[in-house]
Design a protein around this motif. Structure first.
Motif, PDB file in Angstrom:
ATOM      1  N   LYS A   1       2.121   6.334   2.270  1.00  0.00           N
ATOM      2  CA  LYS A   1       1.930   6.294   3.716  1.00  0.00           C
ATOM      3  C   LYS A   1       1.911   7.729   4.232  1.00  0.00           C
ATOM      4  O   LYS A   1       2.945   8.304   4.562  1.00  0.00           O
TER       5      LYS A   1
ATOM      6  N   GLY B   1      -4.395   5.361  -0.681  1.00  0.00           N
ATOM      7  CA  GLY B   1      -4.184   3.945  -0.382  1.00  0.00           C
ATOM      8  C   GLY B   1      -5.464   3.245   0.046  1.00  0.00           C
ATOM      9  O   GLY B   1      -5.769   2.134  -0.411  1.00  0.00           O
TER      10      GLY B   1
ATOM     11  N   ARG C   1       3.475  -1.060   3.864  1.00  0.00           N
ATOM     12  CA  ARG C   1       2.999   0.298   3.604  1.00  0.00           C
ATOM     13  C   ARG C   1       4.196   1.157   3.227  1.00  0.00           C
ATOM     14  O   ARG C   1       5.082   1.381   4.061  1.00  0.00           O
TER      15      ARG C   1
ATOM     16  N   LEU D   1       0.830  -1.198   0.000  1.00  0.00           N
ATOM     17  CA  LEU D   1       0.000   0.000   0.000  1.00  0.00           C
ATOM     18  C   LEU D   1       0.872   1.258   0.000  1.00  0.00           C
ATOM     19  O   LEU D   1       1.934   1.290   0.640  1.00  0.00           O
ATOM     20  N   TYR D   2       0.425   2.279  -0.688  1.00  0.00           N
ATOM     21  CA  TYR D   2       1.117   3.580  -0.721  1.00  0.00           C
ATOM     22  C   TYR D   2       0.094   4.663  -1.052  1.00  0.00           C
ATOM     23  O   TYR D   2      -0.994   4.335  -1.541  1.00  0.00           O
TER      24      TYR D   2
END
Length: 297
Positions: free
Chosen positions: A199, A206, A225, A196-197
């Motif tokens: 952050k 995300g 992340r 996921l990005y």
């Protein structure tokens, strides 16, 4: 002391006499002599030794000449730059951008812009989409290159001038079995660790990605992340999992990452050029025109 006096003085030094300077400047010799006398009166001393032929600068003249030449050069540069800003060929342009735009959209636009405006100073400011409106209002940037998922709002004082549709594709390790397919489903992505990005506490990007995958299939297992997309792709390339990115990012030609379309995700990302609503800069208009042409390719 004025620029005409300084210009006439420099011409006398270079021509060797007031008569020859007058010929070069296409003015009467008396005009040259009058301006020189006024300049010497203001400076409090003679600039030339008139007893010698050709006239030679005095100590004051030798001191004054290189500084006068520099002042004339600076004046010419100032005039050129001011005219350039007035016509839009010179100046300064602040561009805010999301890191995902640096893979293809932003570099292509800048290269084309540079061809037409080689003397314009570009100030590139990396910022997530959510931070760009404040920078536009503060005058830190003139254009923001943002990326959104699905619907997004336009504040009354800002304009979304250019919109580029950039569908989502899966980014997978090049050696993964799913990377060999021509297309994937959201369910396929749920079988591998998800990266996921970005952050960042302000950015919803995300979580919007996760929501899209959850709607189309099983919820992905978020294993990592990443602060930004370059880190996310590095983790993908290292074989640690997969993620979703805009299709334009696949133009980066990474040898360790495969980019595969996802069949059942209909929502696309949109790259948007954001400007101030009252913006009237010719440079901004030209940059936006080039960006709009990119969207049609």
């Amino acid at each position: 002391m004025n620029l005409r006096q300084i210009r006439y003085f420099c011409e006398i030094v270079e021509a060797g006499s007031a008569t020859h300077a007058a010929e070069r400047l296409h003015v009467a010799p008396t005009a040259i002599s009058m301006q020189l006398a006024q300049l010497e009166s203001q400076l409090g001393g003679e600039l030339f030794d008139r007893s010698r032929r050709p006239m030679e600068p005095t100590a004051l003249g030798k001191f004054f000449y290189p500084r006068a030449k520099e002042l004339l050069a600076q004046t010419a540069r100032l005039e050129d730059e001011a005219q350039g800003i007035a016509t839009g060929s010179h100046g300064w342009l602040g561009i805010g951008f999301t890191r995902s735009s640096t893979f293809s959209i932003l570099p292509r636009t800048i290269r084309k812009f540079r061809e037409s405006f080689p003397h314009v100073q570009l100030d590139l400011v990396e910022a997530l989409s959510e931070y760009q409106p404040a920078q536009l209002r503060q005058g830190r940037i003139d254009i923001g290159i943002s990326r959104f998922i699905g619907d997004f709002e336009t504040p009354a004082d800002l304009t979304h001038a250019v919109k580029i549709d950039d569908p989502l594709v899966a980014a997978l390790p090049i050696s993964h079995v799913l990377a060999r397919r021509k297309s994937l489903s959201a369910a396929d992505l749920a079988t591998i660790p998800f990266i996921l990005y970005p952050k960042d506490p302000i950015s919803p990007f995300g979580q919007q990605i996760v929501a899209l995958l959850k709607t189309a299939g099983p919820e992905p297992v978020v294993a990592y992340r990443a602060v930004e997309i370059y880190t996310a792709l590095s983790l993908v390339g290292a074989g640690l999992g997969g993620t979703l990115v805009g299709r334009s990012i696949s133009e980066n030609n990474r040898s360790d990452v495969a980019f595969v379309p996802v069949r059942n995700i209909q929502t696309s990302t949109t790259v948007v050029a954001v400007t101030r609503s009252d913006e009237n800069s010719k440079l901004v208009s030209s940059f936006l025109d080039i960006l709009a042409n990119y969207s049609q390719q």
